[in-house]
Scaffold this motif. Structure first.
Motif, short mmCIF file in Angstrom:
data_model
loop_
_atom_site.label_atom_id
_atom_site.label_comp_id
_atom_site.label_asym_id
_atom_site.label_seq_id
_atom_site.Cartn_x
_atom_site.Cartn_y
_atom_site.Cartn_z
N GLU A 110 -4.06 17.49 -9.58
CA GLU A 110 -3.68 18.70 -8.85
C GLU A 110 -2.34 19.25 -9.33
O GLU A 110 -2.29 20.16 -10.13
N HIS A 111 -1.23 18.68 -8.89
CA HIS A 111 0.07 19.20 -9.29
C HIS A 111 1.08 18.06 -9.40
O HIS A 111 0.89 16.98 -8.83
N MET A 112 2.15 18.31 -10.13
CA MET A 112 3.18 17.30 -10.35
C MET A 112 4.03 17.13 -9.10
O MET A 112 4.43 18.11 -8.46
N ILE A 113 4.31 15.89 -8.70
CA ILE A 113 5.11 15.63 -7.51
C ILE A 113 6.39 14.88 -7.83
O ILE A 113 7.23 14.68 -6.95
N GLY A 114 6.58 14.45 -9.04
CA GLY A 114 7.80 13.75 -9.42
C GLY A 114 7.90 13.65 -10.92
O GLY A 114 6.88 13.57 -11.62
N GLU A 115 9.12 13.69 -11.43
CA GLU A 115 9.29 13.59 -12.86
C GLU A 115 10.68 13.04 -13.17
O GLU A 115 11.55 13.00 -12.32
N GLY A 116 10.85 12.60 -14.40
CA GLY A 116 12.13 12.07 -14.81
C GLY A 116 12.26 12.07 -16.31
O GLY A 116 11.51 12.76 -17.02
N GLU A 117 13.19 11.28 -16.80
CA GLU A 117 13.48 11.29 -18.23
C GLU A 117 12.36 10.69 -19.05
O GLU A 117 12.12 11.08 -20.18
N PHE A 118 11.63 9.72 -18.46
CA PHE A 118 10.61 9.01 -19.24
C PHE A 118 9.19 9.15 -18.69
O PHE A 118 8.24 8.86 -19.39
N GLY A 119 9.03 9.56 -17.45
CA GLY A 119 7.69 9.58 -16.87
C GLY A 119 7.52 10.69 -15.86
O GLY A 119 8.46 11.41 -15.52
N HIS A 120 6.27 10.87 -15.40
CA HIS A 120 6.01 11.82 -14.34
C HIS A 120 4.88 11.30 -13.46
O HIS A 120 4.12 10.41 -13.83
N VAL A 121 4.81 11.89 -12.24
CA VAL A 121 3.80 11.52 -11.26
C VAL A 121 3.05 12.78 -10.85
O VAL A 121 3.67 13.80 -10.52
N VAL A 122 1.73 12.71 -10.86
CA VAL A 122 0.88 13.85 -10.52
C VAL A 122 0.01 13.46 -9.34
O VAL A 122 -0.52 12.35 -9.29
N ARG A 123 -0.10 14.37 -8.37
CA ARG A 123 -1.03 14.12 -7.27
C ARG A 123 -2.44 14.41 -7.74
O ARG A 123 -2.68 15.37 -8.49
N GLY A 124 -3.38 13.58 -7.31
CA GLY A 124 -4.76 13.77 -7.72
C GLY A 124 -5.73 13.26 -6.67
O GLY A 124 -5.33 12.67 -5.65
N ARG A 125 -6.99 13.48 -6.92
CA ARG A 125 -8.06 13.00 -6.04
C ARG A 125 -8.98 12.10 -6.85
O ARG A 125 -9.50 12.51 -7.89
N LEU A 126 -9.16 10.88 -6.35
CA LEU A 126 -9.96 9.88 -7.06
C LEU A 126 -11.28 9.69 -6.32
O LEU A 126 -11.30 9.44 -5.10
N ARG A 127 -12.37 9.80 -7.06
CA ARG A 127 -13.69 9.54 -6.50
C ARG A 127 -13.96 8.04 -6.57
O ARG A 127 -14.03 7.46 -7.66
N VAL A 128 -14.09 7.40 -5.41
CA VAL A 128 -14.28 5.96 -5.33
C VAL A 128 -15.78 5.65 -5.29
O VAL A 128 -16.60 6.54 -5.01
N PRO A 129 -16.15 4.39 -5.57
CA PRO A 129 -17.58 4.03 -5.60
C PRO A 129 -18.32 4.35 -4.30
O PRO A 129 -19.53 4.58 -4.33
N ALA A 130 -17.60 4.39 -3.17
CA ALA A 130 -18.27 4.68 -1.90
C ALA A 130 -18.75 6.13 -1.82
O ALA A 130 -19.50 6.48 -0.90
N GLY A 131 -18.28 6.98 -2.75
CA GLY A 131 -18.78 8.34 -2.80
C GLY A 131 -17.83 9.40 -2.31
O GLY A 131 -18.10 10.59 -2.45
N TYR A 132 -16.72 9.02 -1.71
CA TYR A 132 -15.76 10.01 -1.22
C TYR A 132 -14.51 9.98 -2.09
O TYR A 132 -14.35 9.13 -2.97
N GLU A 133 -13.62 10.94 -1.85
CA GLU A 133 -12.39 11.06 -2.63
C GLU A 133 -11.18 10.61 -1.81
O GLU A 133 -11.14 10.82 -0.59
N VAL A 134 -10.21 10.00 -2.48
CA VAL A 134 -8.95 9.61 -1.84
C VAL A 134 -7.80 10.25 -2.62
O VAL A 134 -7.88 10.45 -3.84
N LEU A 135 -6.73 10.59 -1.89
CA LEU A 135 -5.54 11.12 -2.53
C LEU A 135 -4.78 10.00 -3.22
O LEU A 135 -4.56 8.94 -2.63
N VAL A 136 -4.37 10.22 -4.46
CA VAL A 136 -3.63 9.20 -5.20
C VAL A 136 -2.44 9.85 -5.88
O VAL A 136 -2.39 11.07 -6.09
N ALA A 137 -1.46 9.02 -6.21
CA ALA A 137 -0.34 9.42 -7.07
C ALA A 137 -0.57 8.78 -8.42
O ALA A 137 -0.63 7.55 -8.54
#
Length: 691
Positions: free
Chosen positions: A404-431
């Motif tokens: 989705e969109h970036m939620i944190g960043e720095g000199e060496f890395g970054h963190v993006v918010r996303g949605r992960l589809r799990v085996p149970a069939g639904y999506e969970v919010l992840v960083a």
């Protein structure tokens, strides 16, 4: 409506004050208190609003207050305050053992023996913090002495020649005042008394004021900060705005229009874009990470292109698609080769596979049997292959993630918010955490892999620990690689504490029990790390996240100093390799010898407790700069300098904080002891945990 007729007399008298606008009053009377330690009282209930017999709504309320027992009444002592003091001549009586604290000029068990001496008394007394810009008076008292001459002298330096006489005369008592006190007044002040019989007496006092009053700054601490929106008052800089997007101005009261979490300059408000952002408001991402394009990098590369800014063309054949990040060809069934150019005959494939696999199996069988016969079995150390095998069970397919969109960043890395589809069939919010492609240094990759393997180890049973951030999976078979952890809706603890500080300014509710609950949560997480013999090395509020259920969880096991842009880290050179270290959170042995243990994590936990008690202020050691280097920090700690007790922090909590900063690591409390103490202070959380 008036409630005066329904309140008890002790509430209606002049000792109880309430505003005219108060329409509802709850009065609690404590007739006898048999306790020697602070305790909390919670008042809660439901208020129902009725109009003409019709219930409009019911509003729940809750109020919590701390009651501190200050000791026995004057003249009494003992566990039950049932013993009479014998102290005389204004002496104070110890509340537990009845020992007398004599005033100047008196000695003896009951302070009834006259004693000639010279004492310097300070006003205000030792229980008050002395700030630059406040008034201080030193009084030289000479009881039971026939004074022939009294002399005040000031020794500003270490040499005797720096001593100068301030005043002298044949008086019984003499005072010098500082209105207001300045740093130039610091030094040793001595009072020397010559008696009429020729005897000499003296006393000394060291004046050392280093800090401004709260909310003041400037060379003589005469300028008001009045910081807003979580800004902190620095003596030399004035208001230091928090690293929160959109806040700037002299007192952090103005808002700027920077986008994508970009910072704005404190004074002018112009946007400070990182390397990935461009535009007046930092509204554009440039260049986008490999495989993405668009103003906000929201689109994958179109078929046939890949790489930075989708500028490279695929070389795949037979209509095969390519990976948008690295351009590797994704062959369809029946295709092979680097560019999916081959379509081999099925029989040939079988022959080749069998011809290559059967001899290999035979060779491996011989080697294994020889090893088993020649030496006894013993557990092997984890190898690179075994680590890969462990990570493979956590591998997530790239197409199961929607970024989705970036939620944190720095000199060496970054963190993006996303949605992960799990085996149970639904999506969970992840960083989703990853290393920046343009800063793929050996140390950055090492820390990234370290965090990945530690999280996998903590989640051996797939459930993990309730006070450690939850791992959902990893992406290692394509670039960029990702670590997928739970998304914390309340961000990191430091930002959450800032929001509590603003609420406290408005409502007066410090939410002390909630903050103590966070302390218990982190201690519980530390206990789990100690059980697994894992040393975090960077326990701090910025590396703890608050879940949507208001649970604190330890996070950032390797990339914390890369992901967040912070002034908390200082650059050092360790063995020829540059490293960022959180100096103000590090134990003495870590600064001095580079030793990191579970005990050094406890020291850092003490600094985190100080952050919790101070609503997320940045630590500042008295007598030192805001951002000390390693040598300065180590020297301050060796002198015994520690972070001072935050305002409105109970002494019982501050004693626990100080116990974490004992120089001898073996004498610091363990994570288990810390958890037990804070767990007992938060009965609600303990009850919820037990159920």
């Amino acid at each position: 409506m008036s409630l005066d007729g329904h309140l008890p007399q002790w509430v209606r008298n002049s000792r109880f004050q309430r505003k005219e606008s108060d329409r509802y009053v709850i009065a609690v009377e404590l007739n006898e208190i048999w306790s020697s330690s602070p305790f909390w009282m919670r008042c809660s209930g439901n208020v129902t609003i009725d109009v003409g017999g019709l219930t409009l709504f019911t509003q729940p309320f809750e109020h919590t207050l701390q009651y501190t027992v200050t000791g026995c009444p004057e003249g009494r002592y003992g566990l039950n305050c049932d013993k009479a003091c014998v102290c005389k001549n204004g002496a104070r009586c110890h509340g537990f053992n009845g020992a007398c604290e004599c005033r100047p000029g008196w000695r003896g068990r009951a302070c009834d023996i006259p004693w000639p001496e010279v004492v310097i008394e300070e006003t205000p007394g030792d229980s008050f913090v002395k700030y630059i810009g406040t008034d201080v008076t030193l009084t030289c008292v000479a009881p039971h002495i026939r004074v022939a001459n009294m002399t005040w002298a000031n020794q500003a330096g270490k040499r005797h020649v720096d001593t100068k006489v301030i005043e002298e005369g044949a008086v019984q008592n003499s005072s010098i005042s500082f209105q207001p006190t300045l740093e130039s007044d610091n030094g040793r002040y001595s009072c020397m008394v010559e008696a009429e019989d020729g005897r000499l007496f003296n006393a000394s006092f060291v004046l050392n004021v280093m800090e401004c009053r709260p909310n003041y700054h400037g060379e003589i601490c005469d300028q008001v900060c009045d910081c807003q929106n979580g800004g902190t008052c620095d003596r030399w800089e004035g208001c230091l705005c928090p690293p929160t997007p959109g806040i700037f101005g002299r007192n952090c009261s103005e808002m700027c229009n920077c986008e994508n979490d970009a910072m704005c300059l404190r004074v002018k408000g112009s946007c400070l874009c990182t390397k990935e952002l461009s535009g007046k408001s930092c509204q554009n991402f440039y260049p986008c990470p490999p495989g993405f394009h668009g103003d906000k990098c929201e689109h994958d590369c179109a078929p046939g292109s890949f790489g930075l800014n989708c500028s490279r063309d695929c070389s795949c054949q037979k209509n095969a698609s390519c990976d948008p990040v690295n351009g590797s060809c994704i062959c369809a069934e029946g295709q092979s080769g680097e560019f999916c150019q081959d379509v081999p005959d099925k029989n040939d494939v079988v022959v080749v596979v069998l011809a290559s696999v059967i001899p290999t199996i035979a060779v491996i069988a011989c080697i294994v049997s020889g090893v088993l016969e020649g030496r006894p079995r013993r557990p092997e150390r984890p190898t690179v292959d075994s680590i890969k095998e462990t990570l493979s069970s956590w591998e997530v397919e790239r197409e199961d993630i929607r970024f989705e969109h970036m939620i944190g960043e720095g000199e060496f890395g970054h963190v993006v918010r996303g949605r992960l589809r799990v085996p149970a069939g639904y999506e969970v919010l992840v960083a989703a955490k990853s290393v920046r492609s343009d800063r793929m240094t050996a140390s950055a990759v090492r820390d990234f892999r370290r965090e990945m393997t530690i999280l996998v180890r903590i989640h051996e049973d797939k459930e993990g620990h309730p006070n450690v951030v939850k791992l959902f999976g990893v992406v290692t078979k394509s670039e960029p690689q990702y670590i997928l952890v739970e998304y914390a809706s309340n961000e990191d603890m430091r930002r959450y504490l800032w929001s509590l500080r603003e609420q406290y300014k408005i409502t007066g509710n410090s939410k002390l029990l909630d903050r103590l609950g966070f302390s218990a949560d982190v201690a519980s997480g530390l206990l789990e790390l100690a059980r697994l013999k894992i040393v975090h090395r960077d326990i701090a509020a910025r590396n703890v996240v608050i879940s949507d259920r208001m649970v604190a969880k330890i996070a950032d096991f390797g990339l914390s100093r890369d992901v967040y842009v912070s002034s908390a880290y200082a650059r050092t050179n360790q063995g020829g390799e540059e490293e960022l270290l959180p100096l103000k959170w590090m134990a003495v042995e870590s600064l001095r010898d580079g030793v990191y243990t579970c005990e050094s994590d406890v020291w850092s936990y003490g600094v985190l407790l100080w952050e919790i008690a101070s609503f997320g202020e940045e630590p500042r050691y008295a007598g030192g700069p805001m951002h000390p280097d390693v040598c300065t920090m180590l020297e301050l700690l060796r002198k015994g300098v520690r972070l001072q007790q935050p305002e409105n922090c109970p002494m019982s909590v501050y004693k626990i904080i100080r116990s974490c900063w004992i120089v001898d690591p073996s004498k610091r409390p363990t994570a288990d002891e810390l958890f037990q103490r804070f767990d007992q202070m938060t009965p609600q959380r303990r009850a919820a945990r037990l159920t």
